[in-house]
Write a protein that holds these residues in place. Structure first.
Motif, PDB file in Angstrom:
ATOM      1  N   ALA A  72       0.845  -1.200   0.000  1.00 44.18           N
ATOM      2  CA  ALA A  72       0.000   0.000   0.000  1.00 44.18           C
ATOM      3  C   ALA A  72       0.870   1.236   0.000  1.00 44.18           C
ATOM      4  O   ALA A  72       1.979   1.243   0.542  1.00 44.18           O
ATOM      5  CB  ALA A  72      -0.925   0.005   1.218  1.00 44.18           C
ATOM      6  N   GLY A  73       0.364   2.297  -0.612  1.00 41.92           N
ATOM      7  CA  GLY A  73       1.084   3.563  -0.659  1.00 41.92           C
ATOM      8  C   GLY A  73       0.455   4.496  -1.661  1.00 41.92           C
ATOM      9  O   GLY A  73      -0.692   4.894  -1.520  1.00 41.92           O
ATOM     10  N   GLY A  74       1.217   4.854  -2.698  1.00 41.41           N
ATOM     11  CA  GLY A  74       0.739   5.776  -3.725  1.00 41.41           C
ATOM     12  C   GLY A  74       1.752   6.873  -3.949  1.00 41.41           C
ATOM     13  O   GLY A  74       2.958   6.649  -3.931  1.00 41.41           O
ATOM     14  N   ILE A 134      -0.902  -0.874   6.005  1.00 38.60           N
ATOM     15  CA  ILE A 134      -1.950  -1.845   5.687  1.00 38.60           C
ATOM     16  C   ILE A 134      -1.809  -3.016   6.641  1.00 38.60           C
ATOM     17  O   ILE A 134      -0.697  -3.433   6.979  1.00 38.60           O
ATOM     18  CB  ILE A 134      -1.875  -2.286   4.213  1.00 38.60           C
ATOM     19  CG1 ILE A 134      -3.094  -3.139   3.837  1.00 38.60           C
ATOM     20  CG2 ILE A 134      -0.575  -3.010   3.912  1.00 38.60           C
ATOM     21  CD1 ILE A 134      -3.242  -3.336   2.342  1.00 38.60           C
ATOM     22  N   TYR A 135      -2.954  -3.554   7.102  1.00 43.13           N
ATOM     23  CA  TYR A 135      -2.941  -4.590   8.135  1.00 43.13           C
ATOM     24  C   TYR A 135      -4.174  -5.457   7.981  1.00 43.13           C
ATOM     25  O   TYR A 135      -5.281  -4.935   7.825  1.00 43.13           O
ATOM     26  CB  TYR A 135      -2.933  -3.934   9.526  1.00 43.13           C
ATOM     27  CG  TYR A 135      -2.728  -4.877  10.675  1.00 43.13           C
ATOM     28  CD1 TYR A 135      -1.451  -5.085  11.195  1.00 43.13           C
ATOM     29  CD2 TYR A 135      -3.789  -5.551  11.259  1.00 43.13           C
ATOM     30  CE1 TYR A 135      -1.240  -5.942  12.264  1.00 43.13           C
ATOM     31  CE2 TYR A 135      -3.595  -6.416  12.324  1.00 43.13           C
ATOM     32  CZ  TYR A 135      -2.320  -6.614  12.825  1.00 43.13           C
ATOM     33  OH  TYR A 135      -2.113  -7.466  13.877  1.00 43.13           O
ATOM     34  N   PHE A 136      -3.986  -6.780   8.035  1.00 38.96           N
ATOM     35  CA  PHE A 136      -5.108  -7.707   7.945  1.00 38.96           C
ATOM     36  C   PHE A 136      -5.301  -8.434   9.268  1.00 38.96           C
ATOM     37  O   PHE A 136      -4.346  -8.902   9.885  1.00 38.96           O
ATOM     38  CB  PHE A 136      -4.884  -8.720   6.819  1.00 38.96           C
ATOM     39  CG  PHE A 136      -5.368  -8.240   5.478  1.00 38.96           C
ATOM     40  CD1 PHE A 136      -6.561  -8.702   4.941  1.00 38.96           C
ATOM     41  CD2 PHE A 136      -4.639  -7.301   4.773  1.00 38.96           C
ATOM     42  CE1 PHE A 136      -7.010  -8.244   3.718  1.00 38.96           C
ATOM     43  CE2 PHE A 136      -5.071  -6.839   3.549  1.00 38.96           C
ATOM     44  CZ  PHE A 136      -6.271  -7.318   3.005  1.00 38.96           C
ATOM     45  N   ALA A 139      -6.527  -0.239   5.918  1.00 39.96           N
ATOM     46  CA  ALA A 139      -5.416   0.598   5.474  1.00 39.96           C
ATOM     47  C   ALA A 139      -5.671   2.014   5.961  1.00 39.96           C
ATOM     48  O   ALA A 139      -6.832   2.431   6.113  1.00 39.96           O
ATOM     49  CB  ALA A 139      -5.275   0.558   3.961  1.00 39.96           C
ATOM     50  N   CYS A 140      -4.614   2.768   6.220  1.00 42.68           N
ATOM     51  CA  CYS A 140      -4.776   4.126   6.731  1.00 42.68           C
ATOM     52  C   CYS A 140      -3.766   5.049   6.083  1.00 42.68           C
ATOM     53  O   CYS A 140      -2.759   4.609   5.514  1.00 42.68           O
ATOM     54  CB  CYS A 140      -4.631   4.151   8.251  1.00 42.68           C
ATOM     55  SG  CYS A 140      -2.967   3.718   8.819  1.00 42.68           S
ATOM     56  N   GLY A 141      -4.039   6.374   6.183  1.00 41.59           N
ATOM     57  CA  GLY A 141      -3.121   7.315   5.572  1.00 41.59           C
ATOM     58  C   GLY A 141      -3.425   8.764   5.876  1.00 41.59           C
ATOM     59  O   GLY A 141      -3.943   9.105   6.945  1.00 41.59           O
ATOM     60  N   GLU A 142      -3.128   9.619   4.911  1.00 39.09           N
ATOM     61  CA  GLU A 142      -3.246  11.062   5.068  1.00 39.09           C
ATOM     62  C   GLU A 142      -4.698  11.497   5.301  1.00 39.09           C
ATOM     63  O   GLU A 142      -5.651  10.831   4.895  1.00 39.09           O
ATOM     64  CB  GLU A 142      -2.718  11.766   3.818  1.00 39.09           C
ATOM     65  CG  GLU A 142      -1.245  11.527   3.520  1.00 39.09           C
ATOM     66  CD  GLU A 142      -0.333  12.464   4.273  1.00 39.09           C
ATOM     67  OE1 GLU A 142      -0.853  13.344   4.985  1.00 39.09           O
ATOM     68  OE2 GLU A 142       0.890  12.342   4.130  1.00 39.09           O
ATOM     69  N   PHE A 143      -4.845  12.649   5.963  1.00 37.23           N
ATOM     70  CA  PHE A 143      -6.128  13.323   6.144  1.00 37.23           C
ATOM     71  C   PHE A 143      -7.185  12.412   6.756  1.00 37.23           C
ATOM     72  O   PHE A 143      -8.335  12.387   6.337  1.00 37.23           O
ATOM     73  CB  PHE A 143      -6.626  13.904   4.817  1.00 37.23           C
ATOM     74  CG  PHE A 143      -5.691  14.894   4.200  1.00 37.23           C
ATOM     75  CD1 PHE A 143      -5.424  16.110   4.822  1.00 37.23           C
ATOM     76  CD2 PHE A 143      -5.027  14.603   3.018  1.00 37.23           C
ATOM     77  CE1 PHE A 143      -4.542  17.025   4.273  1.00 37.23           C
ATOM     78  CE2 PHE A 143      -4.140  15.506   2.459  1.00 37.23           C
ATOM     79  CZ  PHE A 143      -3.895  16.722   3.088  1.00 37.23           C
ATOM     80  N   GLY A 144      -6.770  11.670   7.795  1.00 36.55           N
ATOM     81  CA  GLY A 144      -7.710  10.841   8.542  1.00 36.55           C
ATOM     82  C   GLY A 144      -8.303   9.700   7.752  1.00 36.55           C
ATOM     83  O   GLY A 144      -9.379   9.203   8.096  1.00 36.55           O
ATOM     84  N   THR A 145      -7.614   9.234   6.729  1.00 37.22           N
ATOM     85  CA  THR A 145      -8.159   8.192   5.854  1.00 37.22           C
ATOM     86  C   THR A 145      -8.041   6.804   6.466  1.00 37.22           C
ATOM     87  O   THR A 145      -6.964   6.399   6.909  1.00 37.22           O
ATOM     88  CB  THR A 145      -7.435   8.188   4.494  1.00 37.22           C
ATOM     89  OG1 THR A 145      -7.667   9.439   3.851  1.00 37.22           O
ATOM     90  CG2 THR A 145      -7.926   7.059   3.616  1.00 37.22           C
ATOM     91  N   THR A 193     -12.251  -5.437  -2.640  1.00 35.66           N
ATOM     92  CA  THR A 193     -12.809  -4.087  -2.624  1.00 35.66           C
ATOM     93  C   THR A 193     -12.481  -3.416  -1.297  1.00 35.66           C
ATOM     94  O   THR A 193     -12.361  -4.088  -0.260  1.00 35.66           O
ATOM     95  CB  THR A 193     -14.332  -4.102  -2.822  1.00 35.66           C
ATOM     96  OG1 THR A 193     -14.951  -4.881  -1.771  1.00 35.66           O
ATOM     97  CG2 THR A 193     -14.691  -4.710  -4.172  1.00 35.66           C
ATOM     98  N   TRP A 194     -12.352  -2.079  -1.338  1.00 38.12           N
ATOM     99  CA  TRP A 194     -12.001  -1.294  -0.163  1.00 38.12           C
ATOM    100  C   TRP A 194     -12.994  -0.143  -0.019  1.00 38.12           C
ATOM    101  O   TRP A 194     -13.281   0.556  -0.985  1.00 38.12           O
ATOM    102  CB  TRP A 194     -10.582  -0.753  -0.276  1.00 38.12           C
ATOM    103  CG  TRP A 194      -9.551  -1.839  -0.254  1.00 38.12           C
ATOM    104  CD1 TRP A 194      -9.147  -2.615  -1.299  1.00 38.12           C
ATOM    105  CD2 TRP A 194      -8.805  -2.276   0.883  1.00 38.12           C
ATOM    106  NE1 TRP A 194      -8.198  -3.510  -0.887  1.00 38.12           N
ATOM    107  CE2 TRP A 194      -7.949  -3.322   0.445  1.00 38.12           C
ATOM    108  CE3 TRP A 194      -8.758  -1.880   2.217  1.00 38.12           C
ATOM    109  CZ2 TRP A 194      -7.082  -3.982   1.309  1.00 38.12           C
ATOM    110  CZ3 TRP A 194      -7.876  -2.536   3.080  1.00 38.12           C
ATOM    111  CH2 TRP A 194      -7.061  -3.567   2.612  1.00 38.12           C
TER     112      TRP A 194
END
Length: 339
Positions: free
Chosen positions: A159-161, A195-197, A205-211, A221-222
């Motif tokens: 995960a990333g981008g 990312i964690y299962f 999965a988590c990230g920027e801006f409280g995602t 699907t996510w």
């Protein structure tokens, strides 16, 4: 990101009430301590290779572990180091002018994966002594992969981008041990940090801006998850102990806890006001690490106690692992004093 697997040797030389191990770099510092109580003072300094930044670590045993990282800028460097004697000596497995590594995950004692910038995914079948590069094609070859997680030897995710220049949110999945990677999401959106299962079906999965994203179909699907994290704040880390109970943590020391699989999130009083980069729980015992070298622990996930701030504001803790009550591993990097 939490460390993925640990095997603690049980012998007379490793029979301590509390164990804390810190690995840092600027790098030439690896800090290690065996304590009967938590302390900030009795740190043993070891020498790590070449001053590279340590982004993640895998622990095989108390003496055998593997570091990944490198340098991001000013000649990007990709580094993998191993030790079999607790860091007294290091094996230079990789140290090349290539994109640096962010995450490592071993599915067993032999097979592991590492991910990093510029589409980097590596695989080892010999406990990290040699690594093969997995080649991606198209747009996904230009993404930054900050986190890797495998369900078993065949099924895994990165995960990333991209953070800047049209922020992109990316998740890739493999079902054949990394030979091929399928795009689950690669869209304009906030990039992902972890990312964690929880099991074969449920992951986050988590990230920027409280995602926060959640899957209940094995990553096919996510779906975005509503939460009480500030919308401006970055979620750097997440961990779950079962499908219902988990924690997220990140910018400015924010921590949230869920007991219903992410449907609702309870605000947790944080022991720190600085960024949290990693959090992990095992057997009801939790540890977090973050900016300025902070380490805090909890025995219920709601009440946290600051245990160490070891670095005089120069070192960050990037990865932590709770192996049991009072048994903590942590790794990190030293920040540029001019940064």
């Amino acid at each position: 990101k939490p460390l993925k697997k640990i095997n603690i040797m049980n012998n007379s030389q490793f029979n301590y009430k509390h164990f804390v191990k810190l690995i840092f770099s600027t790098g030439i510092l690896v800090l290690s301590v065996f304590l009967q109580t938590y302390s900030q003072t009795d740190w043993k300094v070891l020498v790590a290779p070449y001053g590279r930044n340590i982004r993640d670590v895998h622990i095989f045993s108390k003496d055998d572990f593997l570091l990944v990282g490198g340098n991001e800028n000013n000649d990007s460097l990709q580094s993998v180091f191993t030790t079999s004697n607790g860091g007294q000596n290091w094996n230079i497995i990789i140290d090349l002018f290539k994109p640096w590594l962010q995450s490592v995950y071993f599915v067993n004692s032999q097979t592991g994966y590492a991910s990093g910038y510029n589409g980097t995914i590596l695989k080892t079948n010999d406990s990290g002594n040699s690594w093969d590069t997995i080649t991606l094609s198209g747009n996904i070859a230009n993404r930054q992969y900050l986190s890797v997680f495998f369900l078993d030897a065949m099924n895994g995710f990165v995960a990333g981008g991209n953070q800047y220049n049209d922020s992109i949110q990316t998740i890739l999945q493999t079902t054949d041990g990394g030979l091929n990677w399928n795009v689950k999401t690669d869209i304009l959106g906030t990039w992902l940090k972890s990312i964690y299962f929880v099991n074969q079906s449920t992951g986050f999965a988590c990230g920027e801006f409280g995602t926060i994203l959640k899957t209940t179909d094995g990553g096919t699907t996510w779906t975005p998850v509503s939460n009480t994290f500030p919308g401006w704040a970055r979620i750097n880390a997440l961990t779950f102990i079962n499908a219902d109970t988990g924690w997220i943590a990140g910018q400015a020391g924010y921590i949230r806890m869920t007991t219903d699989g992410g449907q609702t999130w309870q605000e947790i009083t944080s022991p720190v006001a600085t960024d949290i980069f990693a959090i992990h729980f095992r057997d009801g015992f939790g540890v977090l690490g973050g900016a300025k070298g902070v380490i805090a622990t909890s025995e219920d996930g709601q009440n946290w106690t600051l245990r160490a701030s070891v670095s005089q504001n120069t070192r960050d803790v990037n990865a932590v692992y709770a192996a049991g009550v009072g048994n903590v591993w942590a790794s990190g990097a030293i920040k540029d004093s001019n940064a």
